[in-house]
Each structure stands twice: as C-alpha cells, then as structure tokens.
Motif scaffolding. Structure first.
Motif, PDB file in Angstrom:
ATOM      1  N   GLY A  24       0.776  -1.231   0.000  1.00  9.16           N
ATOM      2  CA  GLY A  24       0.000   0.000   0.000  1.00  9.16           C
ATOM      3  C   GLY A  24       0.809   1.285   0.000  1.00  9.16           C
ATOM      4  O   GLY A  24       0.259   2.355  -0.033  1.00  9.16           O
ATOM      5  N   ARG A  25       2.127   1.160   0.056  1.00 12.31           N
ATOM      6  CA  ARG A  25       2.928   2.394   0.032  1.00 12.31           C
ATOM      7  C   ARG A  25       3.709   2.445  -1.268  1.00 12.31           C
ATOM      8  O   ARG A  25       4.418   1.506  -1.610  1.00 12.31           O
ATOM      9  CB  ARG A  25       3.883   2.431   1.215  1.00 12.31           C
ATOM     10  CG  ARG A  25       3.186   2.835   2.492  1.00 12.31           C
ATOM     11  CD  ARG A  25       4.195   3.247   3.514  1.00 12.31           C
ATOM     12  NE  ARG A  25       5.160   2.187   3.754  1.00 12.31           N
ATOM     13  CZ  ARG A  25       6.341   2.385   4.295  1.00 12.31           C
ATOM     14  NH1 ARG A  25       6.716   3.588   4.618  1.00 12.31           N
ATOM     15  NH2 ARG A  25       7.147   1.370   4.510  1.00 12.31           N
ATOM     16  N   ALA A  79      -1.404  -0.977   6.477  1.00  8.91           N
ATOM     17  CA  ALA A  79      -1.979  -1.152   5.149  1.00  8.91           C
ATOM     18  C   ALA A  79      -2.232  -2.637   4.872  1.00  8.91           C
ATOM     19  O   ALA A  79      -3.253  -3.011   4.296  1.00  8.91           O
ATOM     20  CB  ALA A  79      -1.038  -0.575   4.108  1.00  8.91           C
TER      21      ALA A  79
END
Lengths: 569, 667
Positions: A377-378, B379
């Motif tokens: 997600g980064r 995340a």
C-alpha cells in the motif's frame, strides 16, 4: 550514388562504394582526411579543413573545432560576428565533403550515410540528421561508428563464423561494439562507449602535463587563457603524441612571452599521465562483454579503429586486456568511412553486397518512470522501468503494462527516459505525455506502453488504455538541442547566404594560413625567411597565372616542410 | 508459432536455427520491413532461448552437483540458491574446474570452426598441443605443473604457442591458470587478514597491480573467487571489501536498471552500501546475516513457514517504521509478499477450521493470527481485513463480536467503536453493520431507561421499543408532545436507519402513525370545551330581568363567544409565558413542539383547565353582573382584542416548522 561519410570529431572522411569495394574520396588538397575545423577567412568566406586548422592558431576568434561534442545541445559558437549552432558547423563540413565527392564522382550527390558514435543519444542523432539536411544531403541512414568499422572489417573476414570486438577510439568519442558474423549476417551483439573520451583527451593530458612541468615556472597556469597559446600547445601535444608512437622520447616546445619553453617526455611518463584515461577505456569493454554474454576469450579478433588507436599505449592496453594482439589490417583512420561506404552500398542495393545483412543494437535502455510499491500500500515514485533493454537488436518494438495506483485516478503521466540507472533522476529525460484514464479503483486500469525504436535510433512511444482502447502517441522530438522544421528552413537560408571559399583556391589558402602560423611561431632568421617567401608567393598569387602560382606554391611548401617537417594530418 | 516464422520444426540445433534465421533475414531486411523483422527476430530469440534452455536442462544439473574437491576449504559456496531473476552463474569456479575434469578424456571429435590464433614457431607442434590438452582437461595435474607449462608455452601472453589445438582448449587452460592464481592471491590476502585488515588491503592492492590481472578474463576469475571468499566469511572485513568493490567496479553495475551480476557480488555490494549508510548501527556480520535471511526469504524455493515468520518478526521486514533505505526494495517486497501471503493463508485456514456456528472459537482463531508479523503494517492489515470482510459479506448470518474484533484490529474503528472516515467497499459495509448494531443497542438502553425518565427521546424510544400493556400505550399516546416526538423519531429512523426501522414491531409503527384528531385538533377544541360551561351563565344572563334587553343580548354574546376564547387564549399565553420563563423554549426540539402545540391545539389537561376556568369565570361574572355589568363588557372587549392579536400572530408564524435533525442519533 549514395556516399558514406565519417563525420568525426577531429577529422571527417568521405568514401563511396564502387565496383565492389570502398573507395576513399580525396579532398581539394588531395588528402583523404579533412579536419573537422571551420573558420572564416579574412574576407568573411567560410574555410573548412586543413586551411581552417592552420588558422586555429593565428585566428582563434575566427575558427572553431571539436564542435561534434556539442551536437544535440543548443550551444552556439561565435565566429567573427556570426553565431553558429553545432549543426550548422557540421553542415559546413558536410558541404565541403559533398563538394569533394561531386568533383570526384563527376555527378551530383544528394544522399548520404553518416556515421555517429554508437553512444550518441537521440538528440545527438537528430542533430546529425539535421546537419545533413542543412548541407543539402538526404541522410539515408545513421550508422553507428563501430558498426561501420566492423562492416569494413567483416567483409574482409574469411571465416564463415566469427565474433569480434571493434575498439573505436576516435578524436572525441570511444565506442566498443561486439559483432558476430554468421551465414552472411553481421549481427551487432552489444555496444557500449564513452561519449567524452578520445584522442583529444590524450592531447589535453599532455598539455596539462606540460603546464605542470614547465609552464607554471614561467607564469603559464591557465591553458585556455590565451587561445593562441592554447592552440599552439595543442599542436605540440598532437605532434608529441604521434612522436611517442615511434621514439622513446619527444619534446614539446612553446614560445611564451618571449621565452622558449621545452619539455621532454618519455613513454613511461606519458603512460603515467594518461593512466586515468586508459582506465576509462576498460569499463565500456567489460560492459559490452557482459551484455553480449561473452568472455574475452570467446572473441576471435579484436579490431582497432579510429586514429587514436595508433598510440602504442592504447594498443598495449588492448593486448593486455584481451591477451592477444589486435588486428590492424585497415588504416584505422579510414575504416569507419569505408564501413559507411559499405552501408551506402547496402542501402543502394549494390549487387556485390547482396549476401550481407547487418543488424544493429540500441546502445541505451529506454523506459518510463514508475512508482514502486515499497511496502503493502505504500508507493514511491521515481523508479525506472526499462521497456527496451540496452543492446536489443533494432528495429524493435516492446511493450510493458503499467496500472494505476490510486483509486479513481484520472490521468496517467508517462515520462520517457533513456539510461541505465535504477532511479530516473540519474537518467536522461526524453519527453512526457499525460493521458486521461477512466476513474476506477486502483490497479484496475492498465495501460500498455509500447516503445518502437527504428534502425536510425529514433524512438516512438504508444500508450493504449486497455479498457477504452484509446491510443496516445508520443514521438520524442521536443528537445532544446533539436531544431524545429521552421528553424531548419531559417538556418538553410542563412547558410545559403554564407560565402564559401572557392574550392580550387583552397590549396593556396591552406599554404598561406600555414605560413602565417609558422611565422607567428618562428623566431629570428626563420621568421625572415618565411616572411620573404610569403611575400613572394603573395605577389605570384596576384599575377593570377596558374603556372606561376603552382611553382610558387611548391617553393613555399618545400620551404615550410624544411622548417617544420611534413605537415600532420 | 516462432518455429513457423523461422520455417523450422522444433529443434535444439542452434546452428539450424541460426541458418534459418539468416536465410529469412535476407528477405526481411530490418531497414525495409521493420515489422517483419521484429517478428522474425522475436521468433529467433525465442527459438534460441528455448534450445539453450533445453541444453541447460540436459546437462546443467551434473555440473552443479559435481564434487567440489580440495577447493571447498577456501571457497565457501553460496548458501543460498537465488532464483532465476538473479540470472547469473551460481556455479562456483570450483564447480567449473571440476566440470572441466569430468570431461577429461572426451576429446572434441568434430573439427572446430574457430580460428587458431597463431601458429607456433619454436616447439614441436604436437608437444604444445599435448601440453595444452593436459592442462585443459587433466584434473590431476598439479597446480605448479600447470603454471609451469603455461609459462613455458606463453599461454597467458599475447602470442601463445598452442600447436593447432582449438581455441577452447586454450580458453580452458587460461581460466584454469587464472583460477589457480586467484586462489593463491586469496590465500595471501587471507593470511594478511590474520594479522590486520589494513595489511590485507595493502596486500590486495599490491596483488591486483600485477599485470596478470589486467586481462579481462583473469580479472573476471579473480573477481569471482574474491566474491565467493568474502561472501563466505562470517565477519566480512569492510575495508577490504570496499577496496575489492572499488577495484572490481561492481557498484556501477549494481546501480544500473538491470544488473547482470552474480549473487555473491550483489550481496557484497549491498553490504558495503548498507554499512556506509549514516545511522547504521548493526555490525557488518549482523547485516550480512540479515541480508542472507532476506535473500533466502525472497528467493529460496523451499520455505519453512515457521522460521520465515520468526525471521520476519525479528528482522521487522514489514514494519513501516523501519528504515529500509539502501536495502534492495525488490527483495523486501518479494519477501514481504511471501510473508503476507503465508500469514493471510494461515489466518483464513484457521477461520475455516473453526466451527462456523461457534463464534467464540472463531474469535479465538482470528485473534491467534492478529500478531503475525505481516500485520505490523497497517496497510497490510487493512487489505487482509477487507479480504475477510468481503467473504463475510456473502454470508447470511451475523457475527457481531467477530466483526467488531476485526474492525478494531484493522483500524477501521477505534476502541470506542467509532468508525473512521473514508472507508469503502467491504470495510464500509462491515463498519456500517457494526454502527447499526451499536445504535440499536443504545436505543434499547435508552428505551429501557425511558420509563423512569422525563426525557422525551427516551420516552419516545421506550414507547416504540419496549413491550407494554395496551392501556399504557394508549395512555402514553394521549400525551401530545410525546406522540409528536415518537412520530418524529419514527420518520428519522425510517430515513436514516432503514435496517433498524425494519426491526421495530410493525404494529407499533402503525399504532403510533395513526392519526389522532381528537387530541390534536385546533384550539377550537379548547373553545368548544370552554363553551359547555359557558352556556349556563349565558342562560342565566338571558333570564335576568333586571337588565335591559340590549344589555342582556350583549352580555349573552360576550359570555357565549368571547369569554371562552379569551380563556383559551389566556391559558395559552400563560403556558407560553411559563415556558419562556423556565427557558424550555430554548431547546430547539422543545420549541418546535411548543410552537406546534400553540398552533394546533392543546393537550387534554389544558382543555380541562380551560373548561374549569370558564366555569369559574362564568359563575363569577354572574355574581359581578349584579353590581357592575359594564366591567364584564370591558372584559369581553379585551378578550376579543386578545383573540384577534393571537390569531394574527400565529397566522404570520405558521410556516416556521423547522425540520428536526435527528435528536436521537445525535446523542
């Protein structure tokens, strides 16, 4: 008739494919090599070649050389009152070569194959094409210099299958190409190089050595402070470099502020001076071998091309690197031009070359900027995704699929880069385009980016959005170093206005320039002799009688040769 | 397909492929038919790749499996077997040499096409050839002897004497010599390293200056051997390592977009880069171990899940707080991906294994996976939770405890059960479900407390949700503000919480939605209520004979019409005034209720009060009438004026019914 031109940093040559072999075309002075020097004479007419080179020392403000290094940039050179772009200067050299070829062949020449260093970038290649256009030549094809050299060599190979490495160290550029020959196919396996390494750098090293050794004691610290001194030094360095090829020790001499400076240098000292340069030669070789997935031992032959390979230091290095003596069957100065002529023959479908096909590679990787997921997600931008890997056979068309990384992303920004580094900031930016995409969750929109790279080394990118089938094209042409068509027209008009020094008077001009230069450099009695002889020749020139002039020219030339030794090319 | 383009049947014969390519190439020249050439070239590369891969499959295994022999003492082969991406020769030079020995007696039978460099001048041809053969293929030959022969025939020089031996032999002999020399060099450096590191660096620099290492092949061999040796050391000597890396120029390749390095070299480059990073506190040995573990996790085919998770936790690969500058991002993301997959798999399997009906068991299964190393990163947690939520979305039954635990773990809800902003997809669905449940619970609590409280909302919820006897319900329905509030709450719930609306008993909804005119008719009802008691005095007035007829009629009219109205209005005014005094009207919802009450009518109590008052006033006026009838008249006139004013005022303020913004949900 298509001609082959080797547009070099220091010297340019032109050759033609005729009757099953490459023929070198001599210039007005009868030499094969035309120095890539452009200048204006006292009346403002353009002088190209040896005459201009002589005037480098006497009229440094009106003369320029080594402009090939600035091809593809917008750097302008001032000659007298006029500004010239590197394309224009190259065009002037090409024009003079074209005139030589027309005279030699007895017919109009409009098409040419021009060689460029394999390591020339996109912008530099375009600039070369434009230079051809400015000179009134349609550039049929740009050939990589080492490939041309290999072509010239390859045709002389008797072995049905062989691999060889062309080591091309010219005046300003260094190129390595590894070739494989099989079944009439000449395949370039890999090329690598260094755009800023050549014979000129060895001269510079000698000049620096001179200044370090004797110049500093006599107040000469900045070599470029006085152009007259600099050009004189360059000439001395050039001669010393040549001298070192034969003898154990040579001397460099310079008249500086009424003193005579002299520095003797031996082979050992010279090797030490250019050690960093020799080191830089090794790296591209290793890179090319790695890319071709070959070991040095797998090569059948090492071929030398480019005038700088005459230096024994370079030859010794090559022999050491490869554990064998390099081949030197062809004149290294001419081999690239001969190759260009072969290419021209191929292009013109000469039947003597029916059985030969050549494939080349692209020297750089070309790719786009992407963001990489560094953790779930980064994302981090700035990474380079190569699409066409370096040393792929061209023409080539490759595709990579990229996708969106943010929900409801509205557009995709595609930046095209050239280079080998993992991060785009270290690569060369070529162009960019922003394409709209329909908003969808991250990753659902994929865009295929197709790069097409043609035989001339020009790149085109095409983006297709998978969902809508929309296509976007990016042709890399906007570059500050490349002229637009309108500018080309303008420059053509400007060049047409320039007076060109008449070709048949070039020998006289060259001789006068040489006499001028020697007068400046000489002292005392010698000076008197030169002055007298020049005055005599001047009066003969005014008589306008051809026989007298010819006789006078021979006389003057003999005198100058006696004083200085044979002129160098 | 590629074979069709080449016009060949599938073959591993490289020569045939090349020949076919060359023949086709002459028809599709790259400068004339670019597209055709691209196709041909792709086919050719595919065919070549395929045939080479086949060849590798056929003989690759044997070469790697070959015994390492005496060299393994110094060259420690890489412990890991990095996968295809690090495409490079993992086989150590030792393996190459031993592979060489395997084929010792097999002389290449077919004549070779390679050129022979130079015909030898001095020694008899056969002798040179034989010597070369031995060096190239005889494994038992001693190192010194090999070097001696190489020296004698000048094989390492620029003009080797080889007889007419094929070049491959010379190549083998050369690499064997280079290997021996490299081994010697490494031994020397190792010996110097025993003393001190700086000595070893000096020794190394001295060694590489030898002209032997200028040739590209020799250099390659030395690089490879050095890389192997350095990599195998538990405590890498950093100074020496940097010197080696600088000399070998690995860093340039390492930083290129597609490095073509051997894994050992890559590992060393990484190590040196990492150690050079500012703020790096881990010792080189620890770094190397960490790197190896990471590389293993990223590329090793066989993985022990437990140890992978353990190392992942120890090395914090997935910790977003950890600083990974300088580390190979591709390895990290690959290893991270594997850990993530493994953890996700485990969690899902545990959930599936637990009894579907047993919520506690499922909770325990879920909780057990919460601490897995993959979920350090928010995340990743989010992604996993979303995956589970998507699965649950399809299930019919509700497991609120399970859901709540997941939402809190994923960070969708804080400890108080407040959902965060900006969720989408399955996460939004899950949080929505949880929110609904929470609201319902709170309502139920309020409703339970509502019986004892004066709070209208609580009472309204109580009326809607709590079971109660029918008489009580009817009694509550008689309270006008409450009824209004209940209706209001109903409308709000229907609009904002349709799912919860469905949970309210339908008969209650219909009950409370019923129209109750009798209780909320206009203020005329009050008037009517006042009228009845006013009739009596009115009759009394009419029958009074002491007064003149006109006076009687006037008084009668006043008593019949004006007096009740005045009473109703004055009660309303008093009510209003009282509320204003007590500050009740400042509460928006109350004000609304009040305004409506004033506009639409009164509750039964007010009506009763009016009626009583009317009786009292009426009777009182009778008594007064005997003394001073003009006062009653004045009173009537006043009341009439007040009625007019009141009526006018309320006509003007009628549309001021502001919508109520969910007093229920706000609390």
């Amino acid at each position: 008739m298509i001609i082959g031109i080797d547009l070099g940093t220091t010297n340019s040559l032109v050759a033609v494919w005729r009757d099953g072999q490459a023929e070198m075309i001599p210039n007005a002075l009868g030499h094969a090599l035309t120095p890539s020097v452009v200048g204006l004479d006292d009346s403002g007419a353009v002088l190209v070649g040896l005459a201009a080179r002589e005037r480098l020392i006497t009229h440094p403000q009106l003369t320029t050389a080594v402009f090939k290094r600035y091809m593809g940039s917008d750097r302008q050179t001032r000659l007298g009152t006029q500004l010239f772009r590197p394309e224009e200067l190259s065009a002037l050299v090409l024009k003079s070569l074209k005139a030589d070829a027309e005279r030699y062949l007895g017919e109009a020449v409009t098409e040419a194959v021009i060689t460029v260093p394999a390591y020339f970038s996109d912008a530099q290649r375009k600039a070369t094409k434009i230079a051809g256009q400015l000179a009134g030549l349609k550039v049929e094809r740009l050939v990589n210099e080492p490939t041309a050299a290999a072509l010239a060599y390859g045709l002389h190979q008797n072995e049905p299958e062989s691999r060889f490495l062309v080591f091309d160290l010219g005046g300003g550029t260094f190129d390595i190409s590894i070739l494989e020959l099989f079944e009439g196919v000449m395949e370039v396996r890999a090329s690598a190089g260094d755009n800023f390494l050549g014979g000129e750098d060895f001269s510079e090293a000698l000049i620096d050595g001179f200044i370090e050794a004797v110049g500093k004691q006599h107040g000469l610290t900045d070599k470029e402070a006085d152009p007259v001194v600099y050009q004189a030094l360059r000439k001395q360095a050039e001669q010393a470099k040549r001298g070192l090829s034969g003898t154990a020790e040579v001397a460099m001499e310079l008249r500086y502020q009424e003193q005579s400076l002299r520095w003797a240098i031996g082979e050992e000292a010279f090797l030490k001076l250019c050690e960093p340069l020799l080191k830089r030669l090794r790296e591209p070789i290793e890179k090319a071998l790695r890319d071709a997935r070959l070991k040095a031992i797998d090569l059948d032959q090492i071929v030398l091309a480019g005038g700088a390979t005459r230096m024994p230091a370079v030859r010794k290095l090559v022999a050491k690197l490869f554990g064998r003596m390099p081949a030197m069957n062809l004149n290294p100065d001419e081999v690239v031009a001969r190759g260009a002529a072969v290419m021209a023959g191929l292009k013109a479908r000469d039947e003597t070359l029916n059985e030969v096909v050549m494939t080349d590679v692209c020297p750089y990787s070309q790719g786009i900027e992407v963001s990489e997921q560094i953790a779930t997600g980064r994302f981090q931008p700035g990474f380079y995704l190569p699409i066409i890997e370096r040393n792929s056979v061209v023409p080539i068309s490759r595709e990579q699929v990229v996708s969106t990384i943010v929900d409801n992303q509205m557009a995709l920004h595609v930046s095209v880069y050239q280079g080998e580094s993992r991060l785009v900031k270290d690569n060369i930016f070529l162009g960019e385009i922003t394409i709209p995409v329909p908003p969808r969750p991250a990753g659902q929109i994929s865009v295929s980016v197709r790069f097409t790279y043609d035989v001339n080394g020009l790149l085109e990118a095409e983006m297709t959005v998978a969902e809508t089938g929309e296509k976007h094209r990016l042709i890399i042409e906007e570059n500050p170093g490349v002229l637009t068509p309108a500018e080309i027209e303008e420059k053509l008009a400007a060049l047409a206005k320039l007076k060109i020094h008449p070709r048949e008077l070039l020998p006289n001009a060259q001789l006068m320039a040489r006499a001028d230069r020697m007068f400046q450099q000489a002292l005392g009695e010698e000076r008197q002799w030169i002055a007298q002889a020049t005055a005599r020749f001047q009066s003969m020139l005014e008589s306008q009688e051809e026989n007298t002039i010819k006789q006078g020219r021979d006389e003057l030339k003999t005198l100058l040769d006696q004083l200085e030794g044979e002129g160098w090319l | 397909m590629p074979w069709d383009v080449l016009g060949l049947a599938e073959t591993t014969d490289e020569r045939a492929i090349r020949r076919a390519y060359a023949a086709r190439l002459k028809q599709t020249r790259p400068e004339d038919d670019a597209a055709g050439f691209v196709r041909l070239r792709e086919a050719y590369e595919h065919a070549l790749g395929w045939s080479r891969w086949q060849a590798m499959q056929a003989q690759g295994g044997e070469a790697v499996a070959a015994p390492e022999g005496e060299v393994s003492a110094t060259v420690v082969p890489g412990a890991l077997a990095p996968a295809d991406e690090l495409h490079a020769s993992t086989a150590s030079p030792a393996a190459a040499v031993s592979a060489m020995a395997e084929t010792r007696v097999e002389m290449p039978a077919q004549p070779t096409v390679r050129t022979v460099w130079q015909r030898d001048a001095g020694a008899p041809r056969d002798q040179a050839r034989e010597a070369l053969r031995q060096v190239a293929f005889d494994r038992d030959m001693g190192d010194e002897q090999v070097l001696g022969l190489a020296e004698e025939y000048g094989w390492l020089g620029e003009a080797p004497r080889t007889g007419d031996a094929p070049m491959e032999w010379l190549a083998r002999a050369r690499s064997r010599c280079a290997y021996i020399h490299a081994q010697k060099a490494v031994k020397l450096i190792a010996a110097a390293l025993e003393e001190s590191e700086s000595r070893a660096v000096a020794r190394f620099e001295l060694i590489v200056r030898a002209s032997r290492w200028e040739s590209l092949d020799g250099r390659d061999m030395l690089k490879q051997v050095l890389a192997n040796w350095l990599r195998g050391r538990a405590e890498p000597p950093m100074l020496l390592l940097r010197a080696v890396i600088d000399w070998a120029g690995w860093l340039d390749d390492f930083h290129s977009s597609a490095p073509t390095m051997a894994p050992d070299e890559m590992m060393l480059c990484l190590l040196s880069e990492l150690v050079a990073l500012p703020g790096q506190t881990v010792a080189p040995a620890g770094l190397l171990a960490k790197l190896e573990r990471l590389c293993h996790a990223a590329f090793a085919q066989e993985l022990d899940p437990e140890s992978l998770l353990l190392t992942a936790r120890e090395d914090c690969w997935l910790d977003p707080q950890a600083d990974w500058t300088g580390w190979p991002q591709s390895w990290l993301s690959r290893a991270g991906g594997r850990v993530y997959q493994l953890c996700a798999q485990r969690m899902q399997q545990a959930l599936e294994a637990a009894d579907r009906q047993d919520e506690v068991a499922r909770m325990a299964a879920l909780r057990a996976g919460f601490d897995d190393p993959a979920w350090v990163d928010g995340a990743a947690r989010h992604a996993m939770a979303e995956r589970l939520a998507t699965l649950w979305q399809e299930e019919s039954e509700k497991h609120l405890l399970l859901w709540g635990a997941l939402a809190r773990w994923a960070g969708w809800q804080d400890a108080d059960g407040q959902s965060c902003e900006g969720l989408s997809g399955a996460a939004a669905w899950l949080c929505g479900q949880l929110d609904q449940e929470r609201v319902w619970q709170r309502w139920c609590e309020m409703a339970a407390a509502g019986a004892r409280q004066t709070d209208t909302d609580a009472a309204a919820l109580h009326a809607l949700l709590q079971p109660m006897p029918a008489w009580r319900q009817h009694w509550l329905a008689g309270r006008f503000p409450l009824q209004l509030r209940v209706r209001h709450v109903l409308a709000y719930v229907e609009q904002h919480w349709p799912a919860l609306f469905a949970r309210i008993a339908p008969e209650r909804v219909t009950f409370w939605r019923r129209d109750r005119l009798s209780l909320q008719g206009g203020w005329w009802h009050g008037l009517v209520a006042c009228w009845l008691p006013a009739i009596l005095p009115a009759i009394g007035i009419l029958t009074q004979e002491e007064l003149a007829l006109a006076w009687r009629v006037l008084l009668w009219l006043a008593t019949m019409f004006v007096l009740p109205a005045a009473l109703v209005l004055s009660v309303a005014a008093v009510q209003k005034g009282w509320r204003r005094l007590t500050g009740l009207h400042r509460q928006p919802e109350r004000q609304d209720v009040l305004a409506r009450a004033a506009r639409n009518g009164f509750g039964p109590l007010s009506v009763l009060a009016c009626a009583l008052l009317a009786t009292f006033v009426g009777t009182a006026s009778l008594a007064i009438m005997e003394i001073e009838s003009w006062l009653a008249l004045a009173f009537a006139m006043l009341a009439f004026a007040a009625t007019l004013w009141f009526w006018l005022e309320h006509q003007a303020g009628k549309p001021a019914a502001a919508p109520d913004e969910g007093g229920v949900a706000d609390r």
